[in-house]
Design an enzyme around this catalytic site. Structure first.
Site, PDB file in Angstrom:
ATOM      1  N   PRO A 272       6.765 -12.310 -12.605  1.00  0.00           N
ATOM      2  CA  PRO A 272       6.213 -11.572 -11.496  1.00  0.00           C
ATOM      3  C   PRO A 272       7.063 -10.874 -10.676  1.00  0.00           C
ATOM      4  O   PRO A 272       8.251 -11.063 -10.589  1.00  0.00           O
ATOM      5  CB  PRO A 272       5.904 -12.911 -10.617  1.00  0.00           C
ATOM      6  N   ARG A 274       5.338  -7.987  -7.848  1.00  0.00           N
ATOM      7  CA  ARG A 274       4.537  -7.830  -6.725  1.00  0.00           C
ATOM      8  C   ARG A 274       4.283  -9.072  -5.771  1.00  0.00           C
ATOM      9  O   ARG A 274       4.421  -9.037  -4.714  1.00  0.00           O
ATOM     10  CB  ARG A 274       3.460  -7.120  -7.115  1.00  0.00           C
ATOM     11  N   CYS A 341       5.429  17.796   2.935  1.00  0.00           N
ATOM     12  CA  CYS A 341       4.693  18.767   3.219  1.00  0.00           C
ATOM     13  C   CYS A 341       3.698  19.094   1.927  1.00  0.00           C
ATOM     14  O   CYS A 341       3.431  19.839   1.099  1.00  0.00           O
ATOM     15  CB  CYS A 341       5.512  20.162   3.161  1.00  0.00           C
ATOM     16  N   GLU A 342       2.569  17.834   1.666  1.00  0.00           N
ATOM     17  CA  GLU A 342       1.787  17.953   0.694  1.00  0.00           C
ATOM     18  C   GLU A 342       0.606  17.386   1.357  1.00  0.00           C
ATOM     19  O   GLU A 342       0.405  16.442   2.155  1.00  0.00           O
ATOM     20  CB  GLU A 342       2.126  17.145  -0.312  1.00  0.00           C
ATOM     21  N   TYR A 370       7.228  -2.387  -4.840  1.00  0.00           N
ATOM     22  CA  TYR A 370       7.226  -0.971  -5.044  1.00  0.00           C
ATOM     23  C   TYR A 370       7.168   0.197  -3.852  1.00  0.00           C
ATOM     24  O   TYR A 370       6.345   1.180  -3.763  1.00  0.00           O
ATOM     25  CB  TYR A 370       5.949  -0.749  -5.926  1.00  0.00           C
TER      26      TYR A 370
HETATM   27  N1  LLP Z   1       7.282  -7.158 -16.419  1.00  0.00           N
HETATM   28  C1  LLP Z   1       7.227  -5.966 -16.888  1.00  0.00           C
HETATM   29  C2  LLP Z   1       7.437  -5.567 -18.365  1.00  0.00           C
HETATM   30  C3  LLP Z   1       6.447  -4.721 -16.293  1.00  0.00           C
HETATM   31  O1  LLP Z   1       6.437  -3.674 -16.556  1.00  0.00           O
HETATM   32  C4  LLP Z   1       6.069  -5.033 -14.934  1.00  0.00           C
HETATM   33  C5  LLP Z   1       5.480  -4.053 -13.972  1.00  0.00           C
HETATM   34  C6  LLP Z   1       6.309  -6.220 -14.290  1.00  0.00           C
HETATM   35  C7  LLP Z   1       6.668  -7.546 -15.179  1.00  0.00           C
HETATM   36  C8  LLP Z   1       5.851  -6.901 -12.884  1.00  0.00           C
HETATM   37  O2  LLP Z   1       4.806  -6.734 -12.591  1.00  0.00           O
HETATM   38  P1  LLP Z   1       3.857  -7.131 -11.373  1.00  0.00           P
HETATM   39  O3  LLP Z   1       4.129  -8.715 -11.151  1.00  0.00           O
HETATM   40  O4  LLP Z   1       4.815  -6.465 -10.177  1.00  0.00           O
HETATM   41  O5  LLP Z   1       2.566  -6.640 -11.316  1.00  0.00           O
HETATM   42  N2  LLP Z   1       4.321   0.700  -9.206  1.00  0.00           N
HETATM   43  C9  LLP Z   1       3.160   0.251  -9.422  1.00  0.00           C
HETATM   44  C10 LLP Z   1       3.278  -1.096 -10.247  1.00  0.00           C
HETATM   45  C11 LLP Z   1       3.991  -0.697 -11.630  1.00  0.00           C
HETATM   46  C12 LLP Z   1       4.262  -2.082 -12.391  1.00  0.00           C
HETATM   47  C13 LLP Z   1       5.167  -1.648 -13.589  1.00  0.00           C
HETATM   48  N3  LLP Z   1       5.386  -2.816 -14.463  1.00  0.00           N
HETATM   49  C14 LLP Z   1       2.430  -0.203  -7.944  1.00  0.00           C
HETATM   50  O6  LLP Z   1       2.979   0.314  -6.966  1.00  0.00           O
HETATM   51  O7  LLP Z   1       1.377  -0.941  -8.083  1.00  0.00           O
END
Ligand code: LLP
Length: 418
Positions: A272, A274, A341-342, A370
């Site tokens: 996890p 996020r 500036c966008e 993020y």
């Molecule tokens: N493991 C792998 C291999 C991943 O690619 C990711 C996220 C995670 C774990 C963690 O996922 P989470 O539990 O955070 O959902 N920038 C985007 C999210 C990109 C996630 C990329 N990979 C946003 O702000 O929503």
């Protein structure tokens, strides 16, 4: 939320500034971990550093027992800096450099291979270094996680992993099984991010467990772990989203069902990101001006999409509070604009807010995941400070704001231009 403390932080450290809560971070970790550990004996949480790799937050999570899911040499170094052992680190990437593979081998981390060519590259590097690489493969289970297309990784068309479909994943394991300098340790998948329901996770879990059984039957492989990745969403807009308890109660029975046939019990690894950090952080920004056009009312802030890119990049919704005016009635509709500036640099459109004045401090909520990790120096705006409100209620600076002069540190002007 203690408004006077937040205002004090904004005053002392300037804005934009990220503010995190240690108490919430620990609470989130314990909620997530216990949801699984009360149902399954061998559980390991590898926090996804990409969500937020600030040292202090990683150190808090390490103290709680979390390992690390890292995707680059930089994140791997962060895990090493806070003292994580290789056995608690998994390095995943679809496009690894030789240097990163070497670094992961030296750290004795698990390397999660993305393809057979990636495996062969890992094998060659391990051979040169006279080491044994502990590997798993990232599997593409062909599952629709029903989330934003930019963060849906388990789809068949995705760039990640080896397809379970046909014999691709099986052949990869068969190839790895016969190689020197390679030790197969597990299987990994990650189907996407900000996932709201349990069904895509259970579907992926069924496929991975069935695959583990095939590896046992046909290759006599006994895996140390099944890693189901991250992806659990959070309610940015107070929408209905499953909780860790719902996720665990959906997944664990699937693992146990297949374990009976496997005749062994692999550890369950989860990554996890996020869920652990998103709601622990907010981005404070100061209102510079409030402007009315014939069409819209704008709140202009001193943050921009360089500090929180989620609204611009994924059309993501973030709650926005006016600190000190939280309890006032929301009577005005504003577009809340950044200073980049966008025209796409908007944090919110037509958002109901209390009447807002220049000098007010806004908090962009759920910015712990993020936020900083995706921040950039676009428009020569430098990266903000980060402040941690400790469990004892006091706050500490955990990262200094960059200084304007820092941007010249690595630049050179050719002599003839001077
Ligand atoms: N493991 C792998 C291999 C991943 O690619 C990711 C996220 C995670 C774990 C963690 O996922 P989470 O539990 O955070 O959902 N920038 C985007 C999210 C990109 C996630 C990329 N990979 C946003 O702000 O929503």
């Amino acid at each position: 939320m203690d408004s006077s403390q937040l205002k004090k932080i904004a005053e002392e450290h300037g804005t934009p500034v990220y503010v995190y809560s240690e108490e919430l971070l620990i609470k989130n970790y314990r909620t997530f971990y216990s949801a699984f550990s009360k149902r399954y004996s061998k559980v390991k949480i590898l926090y996804a550093y990409k969500a937020n790799a600030s040292l202090a937050l990683c150190a808090i999570l390490k103290k709680e027992g979390a390992g690390a899911d890292v995707v680059s040499g930089g994140e791997l170094l962060t895990a090493q800096k806070i003292g994580l052992a290789g056995r608690d680190i998994i390095y995943t990437n679809n496009s690894k450099t030789k240097e990163e593979i070497a670094q992961a081998l030296d750290a004795d981390a698990v390397i999660n291979a993305d393809s057979v060519p990636d495996l062969l590259k890992i094998q060659k590097t391990a051979e040169e270094k006279k080491k044994t690489a502990k590997i798993s493969f990232r599997i593409n289970p062909g599952v629709n996680p029903k989330t934003n297309a930019k963060i849906a990784t388990g789809l068949k068309e995705s760039k990640f992993g080896i397809h379970i479909e046909g014999d691709a994943a099986y052949t990869a394991y068969k190839t790895a099984n016969g190689l020197d300098n390679i030790k197969i340790t597990g299987v990994q998948t990650h189907i996407g991010s900000q996932i709201k329901e349990a069904a895509p996770f259970t579907e992926a879990c069924e496929k991975i467990m069935e695959f583990a059984l095939r590896l046992k039957k046909d290759l006599n492989l006994k895996l140390e772990y099944i890693d189901l990745g991250g992806g659990l969403g959070i309610p940015y807009q107070e929408e209905k989203i499953i909780k860790p308890d719902d996720l665990a109660s959906a997944i664990v029975p699937v693992v146990e069902k297949w374990n009976k046939q496997l005749n062994y019990e692999p550890a369950l690894w989860l990554e996890p990101g996020r869920y652990l950090v998103a709601n622990t952080g907010m981005l404070l920004t100061t209102v510079q001006t409030v402007k009315e056009t014939p069409y819209k009312k704008f709140i202009n802030t001193d943050a921009g999409f360089n500090t929180l890119i989620r609204p611009a990049m994924y059309d993501a919704y973030h709650r926005i509070e006016n600190i000190g005016r939280e309890k006032e009635e929301k009577t005005e509709k504003y577009d809340i604009a950044g200073n980049i500036c966008e025209s796409g640099d908007l944090f919110a459109k037509d958002r109901l807010m209390p009447k807002t004045m220049p000098g007010d401090i806004l908090a962009l909520m759920d910015a712990g995941a993020y936020g900083y990790s995706m921040a950039s120096r676009y428009n020569a705006r430098l990266l903000p400070a980060e402040v941690l409100i400790r469990s004892n209620g006091k706050y500490e600076l955990i990262r200094e704001r960059e200084k304007l002069e820092d941007q010249y540190k690595y630049q050179k002007i050719p002599k003839d231009l001077l």
